[in-house]
Design a protein around this motif. Structure first.
Motif, PDB file in Angstrom:
ATOM      1  N   ALA A  20      41.239  37.636 -97.463  1.00  0.00           N
ATOM      2  CA  ALA A  20      42.033  38.397 -98.433  1.00  0.00           C
ATOM      3  C   ALA A  20      42.134  37.651 -99.754  1.00  0.00           C
ATOM      4  N   VAL A  21      42.288  36.328 -99.681  1.00  0.00           N
ATOM      5  CA  VAL A  21      42.388  35.522-100.907  1.00  0.00           C
ATOM      6  C   VAL A  21      41.066  35.545-101.682  1.00  0.00           C
ATOM      7  N   LEU A  22      39.959  35.582-100.948  1.00  0.00           N
ATOM      8  CA  LEU A  22      38.639  35.457-101.589  1.00  0.00           C
ATOM      9  C   LEU A  22      37.938  36.788-101.854  1.00  0.00           C
ATOM     10  N   GLU A  23      38.654  37.909-101.639  1.00  0.00           N
ATOM     11  CA  GLU A  23      37.998  39.215-101.740  1.00  0.00           C
ATOM     12  C   GLU A  23      37.540  39.551-103.161  1.00  0.00           C
ATOM     13  N   ASP A  24      38.133  38.931-104.171  1.00  0.00           N
ATOM     14  CA  ASP A  24      37.747  39.239-105.560  1.00  0.00           C
ATOM     15  C   ASP A  24      36.415  38.593-105.958  1.00  0.00           C
ATOM     16  N   PHE A  25      35.951  37.632-105.188  1.00  0.00           N
ATOM     17  CA  PHE A  25      34.684  36.945-105.511  1.00  0.00           C
ATOM     18  C   PHE A  25      33.490  37.766-105.012  1.00  0.00           C
ATOM     19  N   ASP A  26      32.409  37.712-105.800  1.00  0.00           N
ATOM     20  CA  ASP A  26      31.167  38.413-105.396  1.00  0.00           C
ATOM     21  C   ASP A  26      30.377  37.510-104.441  1.00  0.00           C
ATOM     22  N   ILE A  27      30.869  37.432-103.199  1.00  0.00           N
ATOM     23  CA  ILE A  27      30.284  36.516-102.219  1.00  0.00           C
ATOM     24  C   ILE A  27      30.112  37.212-100.876  1.00  0.00           C
ATOM     25  N   GLU A  28      29.423  36.507 -99.991  1.00  0.00           N
ATOM     26  CA  GLU A  28      29.272  36.984 -98.610  1.00  0.00           C
ATOM     27  C   GLU A  28      29.967  35.967 -97.694  1.00  0.00           C
ATOM     28  N   LEU A  29      30.975  36.459 -96.924  1.00  0.00           N
ATOM     29  CA  LEU A  29      31.770  35.578 -96.083  1.00  0.00           C
ATOM     30  C   LEU A  29      31.276  35.588 -94.637  1.00  0.00           C
ATOM     31  N   PHE A  30      31.280  34.389 -94.031  1.00  0.00           N
ATOM     32  CA  PHE A  30      30.919  34.246 -92.618  1.00  0.00           C
ATOM     33  C   PHE A  30      32.091  33.579 -91.889  1.00  0.00           C
ATOM     34  N   ARG A  31      32.378  34.081 -90.669  1.00  0.00           N
ATOM     35  CA  ARG A  31      33.470  33.525 -89.858  1.00  0.00           C
ATOM     36  C   ARG A  31      32.918  32.606 -88.772  1.00  0.00           C
ATOM     37  N   ALA A  32      33.696  31.563 -88.456  1.00  0.00           N
ATOM     38  CA  ALA A  32      33.416  30.704 -87.292  1.00  0.00           C
ATOM     39  C   ALA A  32      34.760  30.332 -86.674  1.00  0.00           C
ATOM     40  N   PHE A  33      34.885  30.453 -85.335  1.00  0.00           N
ATOM     41  CA  PHE A  33      36.160  30.215 -84.650  1.00  0.00           C
ATOM     42  C   PHE A  33      36.236  28.809 -84.045  1.00  0.00           C
ATOM     43  N   SER A  34      35.163  28.023 -84.201  1.00  0.00           N
ATOM     44  CA  SER A  34      35.178  26.669 -83.645  1.00  0.00           C
ATOM     45  C   SER A  34      34.205  25.784 -84.422  1.00  0.00           C
ATOM     46  N   GLY A  35      34.318  24.477 -84.189  1.00  0.00           N
ATOM     47  CA  GLY A  35      33.401  23.537 -84.834  1.00  0.00           C
ATOM     48  C   GLY A  35      31.978  23.742 -84.375  1.00  0.00           C
ATOM     49  N   GLU A  36      31.810  24.035 -83.069  1.00  0.00           N
ATOM     50  CA  GLU A  36      30.456  24.245 -82.538  1.00  0.00           C
ATOM     51  C   GLU A  36      29.791  25.451 -83.199  1.00  0.00           C
ATOM     52  N   GLU A  37      30.571  26.539 -83.316  1.00  0.00           N
ATOM     53  CA  GLU A  37      30.021  27.750 -83.944  1.00  0.00           C
ATOM     54  C   GLU A  37      29.706  27.491 -85.423  1.00  0.00           C
ATOM     55  N   ALA A  38      30.538  26.711 -86.092  1.00  0.00           N
ATOM     56  CA  ALA A  38      30.315  26.378 -87.504  1.00  0.00           C
ATOM     57  C   ALA A  38      29.010  25.589 -87.679  1.00  0.00           C
ATOM     58  N   LEU A  39      28.753  24.644 -86.763  1.00  0.00           N
ATOM     59  CA  LEU A  39      27.518  23.855 -86.834  1.00  0.00           C
ATOM     60  C   LEU A  39      26.288  24.739 -86.684  1.00  0.00           C
ATOM     61  N   LYS A  40      26.337  25.667 -85.741  1.00  0.00           N
ATOM     62  CA  LYS A  40      25.198  26.568 -85.508  1.00  0.00           C
ATOM     63  C   LYS A  40      24.918  27.424 -86.751  1.00  0.00           C
ATOM     64  N   LEU A  41      26.001  27.975 -87.336  1.00  0.00           N
ATOM     65  CA  LEU A  41      25.819  28.819 -88.517  1.00  0.00           C
ATOM     66  C   LEU A  41      25.316  28.012 -89.728  1.00  0.00           C
ATOM     67  N   SER A  42      25.775  26.769 -89.841  1.00  0.00           N
ATOM     68  CA  SER A  42      25.359  25.944 -90.987  1.00  0.00           C
ATOM     69  C   SER A  42      23.871  25.602 -90.947  1.00  0.00           C
ATOM     70  N   ILE A  43      23.310  25.588 -89.751  1.00  0.00           N
ATOM     71  CA  ILE A  43      21.868  25.345 -89.626  1.00  0.00           C
ATOM     72  C   ILE A  43      21.084  26.616 -89.912  1.00  0.00           C
ATOM     73  N   LYS A  44      21.647  27.738 -89.510  1.00  0.00           N
ATOM     74  CA  LYS A  44      20.952  29.025 -89.632  1.00  0.00           C
ATOM     75  C   LYS A  44      20.988  29.572 -91.059  1.00  0.00           C
ATOM     76  N   GLU A  45      22.159  29.432 -91.723  1.00  0.00           N
ATOM     77  CA  GLU A  45      22.345  30.039 -93.047  1.00  0.00           C
ATOM     78  C   GLU A  45      22.381  28.977 -94.149  1.00  0.00           C
ATOM     79  N   GLU A  46      22.265  29.453 -95.403  1.00  0.00           N
ATOM     80  CA  GLU A  46      22.331  28.589 -96.581  1.00  0.00           C
ATOM     81  C   GLU A  46      23.666  28.854 -97.274  1.00  0.00           C
ATOM     82  N   PHE A  47      24.656  27.942 -97.089  1.00  0.00           N
ATOM     83  CA  PHE A  47      26.007  28.171 -97.602  1.00  0.00           C
ATOM     84  C   PHE A  47      26.216  27.443 -98.926  1.00  0.00           C
TER      85      PHE A  47
END
Length: 540
Positions: A20-47
């Motif tokens: 909600a805080v970041l909705e005004d930015f022209d960005i694409e948001l990704f969610r991660a519910f744990s550190g493990e999930e965050a690591l997997k996404l960081s390898i897959k995507e370019e943040f």
């Protein structure tokens, strides 16, 4: 493509709050519910940025970031910690030491988070733009390298083609000019002399065209070489005058030259190239002048210490050049008017070559002309004054040594005959080898004083034969190796270097003149005289 931001928190309500805080930015948001999930996404995507909660079950935020910093892709990925642990500065310090770029305590103040995110998004976009520019530059450099390689290959191919064509044209031309020169020394009727002069002039004109094309190729490929030697200006201009006066006489026009008194008598530069430029300009002046005169004027422009600027002017009363025609001058393969080539002939290279030569010698060249009012071509050159006056060298006539043993290695029957007859007129005889292999065998059986070696021959070419002869003489411990001169229709710089590297002593380009051949013979005679002089014993 929109920048991507990864938000990591084990509580979905916190993720929704961040979104909600970041909705005004022209960005694409990704969610991660744990550190493990965050690591997997960081390898897959370019943040562009990661907003990472500290307190999570399993792998906490500190551990997650430590793992990110160990991987090449995420080693420098900006990470902002958000956490309710803010009672002590130790937690903030630990976060920064782990590799975070900032630490925001909960509850999050939206404007603070937005300000920090905006900064890192700007940095990301600038970096992306820089990466794009670098990629473009690398591609441009690659394209330039490919274009450079293609251009160099094209230049090499053209040089080889010109060298081969030069050889193929010069070989029969050597026969034509050589025979005509020999016939000019025989008793002929006036009509025969006139016809023979036409043949000789036609052959020499064709040779001039070939030389123009080769010179242009050498300049274009950077092979042109300049000498810096002392010369007498009067002799240079007199040489041009003597060579061109007959053309002027044939056309019934006056031809003369003058050198201003304040021009230094002795200069230092490249007399051969200056001679070539003057010959081109005078030849054009006579060609395009049907009545009146052609004049060469040489004047001093100025002096600065040892450097002198000299002005060369070639003035004619010829057909003149239009303003449109002037725009075409000094361009390769072009004439000032389209009708010029049809009426007067020529390659359109003479002025282009002259301009290139003048520029390479740090000079200037231009023309003043009007249609029907004649032309004045001029060029200025910076030349050093000779360090000391040249001594007048008296030409020493060396008596012919008829005992010189000469071998001619040449596969073309016409050129064999031309060379044999030229040598005979000079008082020499020669043996003939039809290819390089025969030349090596004949020299092995009977040592020669001079070998006139053609470059392109069957079985063994001139380079191969020369190398074999040099090895053979070395194995036999020959004290005075045979003098070998290349006699070839090739005249490119690389071929001359190849000849000298192979062990040849000199280089004659076909069609050669009797004077050129005599110079070689005199050098061989001088060498032979030195060989036969007894060595002086040292007095104890």
């Amino acid at each position: 493509m929109k920048p991507k931001i990864l938000i990591v928190d084990d509580l979905v309500e916190n993720l929704i709050s961040l979104e909600a805080v970041l909705e005004d930015f022209d960005i694409e948001l990704f969610r991660a519910f744990s550190g493990e999930e965050a690591l997997k996404l960081s390898i897959k995507e370019e943040f562009a940025l990661v907003i990472l909660d500290v307190q999570m079950p399993g792998m906490n935020g500190y551990e997650t970031l430590e793992m990110m910093r160990q991987r090449k892709k995420t080693k420098y990925l900006p990470v902002i910690f958000v956490s309710a642990i803010h009672q002590s500065d130790l937690h903030i310090i630990k976060g920064i030491e782990t590799g975070a770029v900032d630490f925001i305590p909960k509850p999050i103040i939206p404007d603070i988070l937005k300000g920090k995110v905006r900064v890192f998004l700007d940095l990301y976009l600038q970096r992306a733009k820089l990466d794009y520019l670098l990629a473009e530059m690398e591609q441009a450099n690659l394209n330039l390298k490919i274009a450079k390689d293609k251009a160099e290959e094209a230049t090499r191919t053209k040089s080889m083609f010109l060298a081969n064509m030069s050889h193929e044209i010069r070989t029969p031309l050597n026969g034509v000019i050589g025979i005509s020169k020999l016939l000019q020394k025989s008793e002929l009727t006036d009509d025969q002399k006139e016809l023979l002069n036409i043949v000789t002039n036609s052959g020499e004109n064709l040779l001039m065209i070939i030389n123009d094309i080769l010179d242009f190729s050498k300049i274009e490929s950077g092979q042109i070489q300049f000498e810096t030697i002392d010369f007498k200006l009067q002799e240079l201009v007199e040489n041009v005058f003597q060579l061109m006066k007959f053309k002027a006489i044939e056309k019934g026009i006056k031809f003369n030259y003058s050198i201003a008194e304040d021009v230094p008598e002795f200069l230092c530069g490249d007399p051969l190239r200056i001679n070539q430029i003057l010959m081109n300009l005078v030849n054009n002046a006579i060609k395009f002048t049907h009545q009146g005169k052609v004049e060469i004027h040489i004047e001093l422009v100025d002096r600065h210490e040892s450097m002198t600027r000299v002005l060369f002017r070639v003035i004619d009363t010829g057909i003149g050049i239009s303003e449109e025609g002037k725009l075409m001058l000094f361009k390769e393969f072009s004439q000032s008017e389209t009708s010029i080539t049809r009426k007067y002939g020529g390659t359109g290279l003479g002025l282009a070559i002259s301009q290139n030569l003048v520029c390479l010698m740090n000079g200037e060249i231009n023309v003043n002309s009007e249609i029907g009012q004649g032309s004045e071509f001029w060029f200025r050159l910076p030349l050093k004054e000779a360090s000391q006056q040249l001594e007048e060298k008296k030409t020493q006539q060396i008596h012919h040594h008829h005992d010189l043993r000469i071998l001619l290695a040449e596969d073309n029957a016409i050129n064999q005959r031309v060379c044999e007859l030229t040598l005979r007129q000079l008082g020499y005889a020669c043996d003939v080898a039809n290819n390089g292999e025969e030349a090596v065998a004949m020299h092995q059986d009977s040592a020669y004083d001079l070998i006139l070696m053609d470059m392109q021959m069957p079985v063994l070419n001139g380079i191969q034969a020369t190398r074999m002869i040099r090895v053979m003489d070395k194995d036999k411990l020959v004290k005075h190796p045979v003098y070998i001169t290349a006699v070839t229709a090739n005249s490119l710089v690389e071929e001359q270097k190849d000849c000298l590297l192979a062990g040849m002593n000199n280089f004659l380009s076909k069609p050669f003149s009797e004077k050129d051949l005599l110079t070689v013979l005199q050098e061989v005679i001088q060498t032979k005289i030195k060989k036969n002089q007894p060595e002086h014993e040292c007095i104890q």
